[in-house]
Design an enzyme around this catalytic site. Sequence first.
Site, mmCIF file in Angstrom:
data_model
loop_
_atom_site.group_PDB
_atom_site.id
_atom_site.type_symbol
_atom_site.label_atom_id
_atom_site.label_comp_id
_atom_site.label_asym_id
_atom_site.label_seq_id
_atom_site.Cartn_x
_atom_site.Cartn_y
_atom_site.Cartn_z
ATOM 1 N N HIS A 134 35.882 39.810 49.494
ATOM 2 C CA HIS A 134 36.219 41.130 48.645
ATOM 3 C C HIS A 134 37.741 40.611 48.138
ATOM 4 O O HIS A 134 38.622 39.961 49.023
ATOM 5 C CB HIS A 134 36.360 42.418 49.287
ATOM 6 C CG HIS A 134 36.564 43.463 48.523
ATOM 7 N ND1 HIS A 134 37.861 43.728 47.949
ATOM 8 C CD2 HIS A 134 35.849 44.494 47.985
ATOM 9 C CE1 HIS A 134 38.028 44.653 47.000
ATOM 10 N NE2 HIS A 134 36.604 45.316 46.984
ATOM 11 N N GLU B 3 32.630 41.599 40.755
ATOM 12 C CA GLU B 3 33.611 42.398 40.573
ATOM 13 C C GLU B 3 35.121 41.902 39.996
ATOM 14 O O GLU B 3 35.799 41.557 40.645
ATOM 15 C CB GLU B 3 34.240 42.951 42.034
ATOM 16 C CG GLU B 3 32.916 43.817 42.827
ATOM 17 C CD GLU B 3 33.606 44.680 44.055
ATOM 18 O OE1 GLU B 3 33.475 45.761 43.970
ATOM 19 O OE2 GLU B 3 34.368 44.314 44.806
ATOM 20 N N GLY C 294 33.797 51.750 45.209
ATOM 21 C CA GLY C 294 34.837 52.095 45.693
ATOM 22 C C GLY C 294 35.327 53.603 45.637
ATOM 23 O O GLY C 294 34.621 54.447 46.653
HETATM 24 P P1 PGA Z 1 36.453 50.753 42.889
HETATM 25 O O1 PGA Z 1 36.461 49.605 43.576
HETATM 26 O O2 PGA Z 1 34.975 51.396 42.672
HETATM 27 O O3 PGA Z 1 37.395 51.917 43.385
HETATM 28 O O4 PGA Z 1 36.911 50.125 41.484
HETATM 29 C C1 PGA Z 1 35.163 48.702 43.802
HETATM 30 C C2 PGA Z 1 35.459 47.885 45.081
HETATM 31 O O5 PGA Z 1 36.561 47.302 45.211
HETATM 32 O O6 PGA Z 1 34.566 47.372 45.568
#
Ligand code: PGA
Length: 240
Positions: A87, A159, A222
């Site tokens: 991540h 991501e 997230g």
């Molecule tokens: P977010 O985070 O949905 O708050 O943008 C996604 C993630 O970091 O996996």
Amino acid sequence: MGNKKIFANQKMYMTKSEVETFIQAFHNQPMDHLVICPTALYLPLFQQSHLQLGIQNIFYEDTGAYTGEISPVQAKDYQVSYAIIGHSERRMIFHESNELFQKKVDACVKHDIKPIFCIGETKEQYDMQKTNQILKRQIFDVLKNVKKEALGELIIAYEPLWAIGTGLVPSNEEIKRITEYIKSIIYQTFHVSVPVLYGGSVNEKNIESLNQIPNIDGFLVGGASTDSSKILKMYEVVVS
Ligand code: PGA
């Protein structure tokens, strides 16, 4: 991976009582396409529930003197089936390396935990149209060293860093093109088909549109994943 799944990356949000209330909301609801990745400390709270579990971070040794770490063997004690690896928060804040990601991927597969390997470009790289190049490097630097049997178990989460927690999301056309690219370079090089998730500001409002992207296998959510009513709304879209 079969049907689409929502992976809830709850990060370091929520207190114990909030987690308990959250779990209650799913009581008696079939949630086969949902995987919750809570703060590891709260994994025991989920043991009486039917919710599938992932872990936000994992170490590669089974046991030993590794202060603060959680081993795959320990995660399995709490029915963890997935682990988030690579991540961007682990890359940037904790300076985790490709070598570490590779060891973590291999260790997960050894213990029957599916690795969710995250990749993504920064805003600057995106603006310079370097997305493909960056993703390719992130993929190859790790996958070229993982055990052969691990490749078939892998899930990739795309991501873009500039989309995480910002409310910004690439266009459906861009996500489709990038997902296609990820799947095709992995297939051409390693001869495996990998599921690809999209993550970055997915919420109950935009998931209907994102769900139209034809080659997406699910979502890594997230911020919006700590609210059970938002999850239930997103779940409905994904299973419909
Ligand atoms: P977010 O985070 O949905 O708050 O943008 C996604 C993630 O970091 O996996």
